[in-house]
Motif scaffolding. Structure first.
Motif, PDB file in Angstrom:
ATOM      1  N   UNK A 179       0.815  -1.213   0.000  1.00  0.00           N
ATOM      2  CA  UNK A 179       0.000   0.000   0.000  1.00  0.00           C
ATOM      3  C   UNK A 179       0.850   1.266   0.000  1.00  0.00           C
ATOM      4  N   UNK A 180       1.976   1.233   0.698  1.00  0.00           N
ATOM      5  CA  UNK A 180       2.824   2.422   0.712  1.00  0.00           C
ATOM      6  C   UNK A 180       3.397   2.705  -0.672  1.00  0.00           C
ATOM      7  N   UNK A 181       3.652   1.651  -1.448  1.00  0.00           N
ATOM      8  CA  UNK A 181       4.093   1.837  -2.828  1.00  0.00           C
ATOM      9  C   UNK A 181       2.986   2.540  -3.620  1.00  0.00           C
ATOM     10  N   UNK A 182       1.743   2.086  -3.417  1.00  0.00           N
ATOM     11  CA  UNK A 182       0.615   2.672  -4.126  1.00  0.00           C
ATOM     12  C   UNK A 182       0.470   4.154  -3.771  1.00  0.00           C
ATOM     13  N   UNK A 183       0.568   4.470  -2.477  1.00  0.00           N
ATOM     14  CA  UNK A 183       0.460   5.858  -2.054  1.00  0.00           C
ATOM     15  C   UNK A 183       1.565   6.708  -2.683  1.00  0.00           C
ATOM     16  N   UNK A 184       2.764   6.146  -2.735  1.00  0.00           N
ATOM     17  CA  UNK A 184       3.889   6.882  -3.305  1.00  0.00           C
ATOM     18  C   UNK A 184       3.649   7.202  -4.783  1.00  0.00           C
ATOM     19  N   UNK A 185       3.052   6.262  -5.511  1.00  0.00           N
ATOM     20  CA  UNK A 185       2.733   6.501  -6.919  1.00  0.00           C
ATOM     21  C   UNK A 185       1.765   7.673  -7.053  1.00  0.00           C
ATOM     22  N   UNK A 186       0.733   7.699  -6.207  1.00  0.00           N
ATOM     23  CA  UNK A 186      -0.247   8.776  -6.272  1.00  0.00           C
ATOM     24  C   UNK A 186       0.372  10.114  -5.870  1.00  0.00           C
ATOM     25  N   UNK A 187       1.229  10.100  -4.864  1.00  0.00           N
ATOM     26  CA  UNK A 187       1.866  11.339  -4.427  1.00  0.00           C
ATOM     27  C   UNK A 187       2.824  11.872  -5.485  1.00  0.00           C
ATOM     28  N   UNK A 193       8.081  16.686  -8.788  1.00  0.00           N
ATOM     29  CA  UNK A 193       9.460  17.140  -8.605  1.00  0.00           C
ATOM     30  C   UNK A 193      10.021  16.832  -7.220  1.00  0.00           C
ATOM     31  N   UNK A 194       9.231  16.190  -6.378  1.00  0.00           N
ATOM     32  CA  UNK A 194       9.685  15.927  -5.017  1.00  0.00           C
ATOM     33  C   UNK A 194       9.996  14.439  -4.825  1.00  0.00           C
ATOM     34  N   UNK A 195      11.192  14.105  -4.344  1.00  0.00           N
ATOM     35  CA  UNK A 195      11.477  12.705  -4.014  1.00  0.00           C
ATOM     36  C   UNK A 195      10.621  12.256  -2.834  1.00  0.00           C
ATOM     37  N   UNK A 196      10.269  10.977  -2.809  1.00  0.00           N
ATOM     38  CA  UNK A 196       9.376  10.450  -1.774  1.00  0.00           C
ATOM     39  C   UNK A 196      10.120   9.447  -0.904  1.00  0.00           C
ATOM     40  N   UNK A 223      12.538   6.298  -8.533  1.00  0.00           N
ATOM     41  CA  UNK A 223      11.566   6.482  -9.606  1.00  0.00           C
ATOM     42  C   UNK A 223      11.391   5.210 -10.424  1.00  0.00           C
ATOM     43  N   UNK A 224      12.453   4.446 -10.569  1.00  0.00           N
ATOM     44  CA  UNK A 224      12.356   3.197 -11.329  1.00  0.00           C
ATOM     45  C   UNK A 224      11.386   2.240 -10.636  1.00  0.00           C
ATOM     46  N   UNK A 225      11.419   2.195  -9.311  1.00  0.00           N
ATOM     47  CA  UNK A 225      10.506   1.341  -8.558  1.00  0.00           C
ATOM     48  C   UNK A 225       9.072   1.842  -8.691  1.00  0.00           C
ATOM     49  N   UNK A 226       8.887   3.154  -8.654  1.00  0.00           N
ATOM     50  CA  UNK A 226       7.540   3.709  -8.769  1.00  0.00           C
ATOM     51  C   UNK A 226       6.985   3.509 -10.175  1.00  0.00           C
ATOM     52  N   UNK A 227       7.854   3.581 -11.191  1.00  0.00           N
ATOM     53  CA  UNK A 227       7.409   3.293 -12.563  1.00  0.00           C
ATOM     54  C   UNK A 227       6.903   1.857 -12.658  1.00  0.00           C
TER      55      UNK A 227
END
Length: 288
Positions: A179-187, A193-196, A223-227
């Motif tokens: 779920x935290x990965x999902x939230x990070x994608x939405x954020x 422009x902000x690292x999470x 970013x590669x993980x979020x992609x």
């Protein structure tokens, strides 16, 4: 367009049978398990404290009220409150001081966006005569509520506070909870422009423990993980409710599942058949 919550997506990814019972059949437990109720009570009190809505004197009565709410419907609610209340209060007191020093927490903030299938992402759907947009079942709106996060000038910090009577490894929590990965994608969509960063805080409910609080330095979401996560979200969201529920296979996690008593894929079972189990252990949730 169908709407999928973060918890629903997480459930589908881990076990389609559980998704079927919870979100399609609308079956849920009439009462909370004690560990889950304790964890929810800790979250309730900590969030109110971080929001500045309560003082230290309010912790005990609020924790008691939160447990009473979670245990309602059980035969022994007051006994359970008395048993778990000390642990909840201990856990709240073990949240690091630095967390209370910040005044810019965003608590239970809703995030979400639309995910269009490959076809409709190229050719956006048009509204029909009624004004509604017709899309296929592979398109969906994804949403959820972030427990705690901070939007800083140069970054975003996600914080997840967990309570436990044991000493779990934060890395294990990170791997097991997408779920935290999902939230990070939405954020990232909101603040490109902000690292999470993410940080786990694990507070112990135990009276005797080697580590009252487990912390770590903030971990960056590359970013590669979020992609990769965003692509996975699009794939999973298009599958939710559109693929067969079976096969599902029993695993060690089945023993923790609320639906183990009626699950046809679980090694656990109950005599009397599925309907008897549903009538005895579950209630049907009214649709929204």
């Amino acid at each position: 367009m169908k709407t999928i919550s973060h918890s629903q997506m997480d459930t589908w990814q881990k076990c389609r049978m559980k998704w079927n019972y919870r979100y399609k059949a609308n079956i849920e437990l009439p009462t909370q398990s004690p560990p889950l109720a304790s964890g929810k009570a800790v979250h309730t009190v900590v969030e109110e404290a971080l929001a500045g809505n309560i003082t230290e004197e309010d912790v005990l009565p609020l924790a008691s009220a939160a447990l009473e709410f979670e245990f309602q419907g059980r035969e022994d609610p007051q006994e359970l409150v008395e048993k778990y209340l000390p642990g909840v209060v201990r856990a709240v007191s073990r949240v690091p001081k630095w967390a209370y020093d910040y005044t810019d927490w965003r608590i239970e903030e809703e995030v979400g966006s639309d995910y269009l299938c490959e076809l409709h992402s190229v050719t956006p759907p048009e509204a029909n005569d009624t004004g509604k947009v017709d899309v296929c079942q592979a398109c969906f709106h994804f949403h959820g509520f972030i427990d705690l996060h901070r939007v800083l000038e140069d970054s975003i910090e996600l914080v997840d506070i967990k309570s436990s009577s044991k000493e779990p490894n934060p890395k294990d929590l990170m791997l097991f909870n997408p779920q935290l990965y999902y939230y990070a994608v939405e954020l990232r969509k909101m603040y490109p422009d902000k690292p999470i960063f993410v940080r786990y805080i694990i507070v112990s409910t135990a009276a005797k423990t080697k580590k009252e609080t487990i912390e770590h330095e903030p971990w960056l979401f590359p970013n590669k993980l979020l992609d990769k996560t965003e692509k996975m979200l699009l794939k999973l969201g298009s599958e939710v409710g559109n693929l067969p529920i079976l096969p599902s296979y029993s695993s060690f996690a089945c023993g923790w599942c609320d639906y183990s008593k009626i699950c046809t894929a679980s090694v656990l079972g109950i005599k009397g058949g599925e309907n008897a189990a549903i009538e005895e252990y579950y209630v049907e949730r009214e649709r929204d």
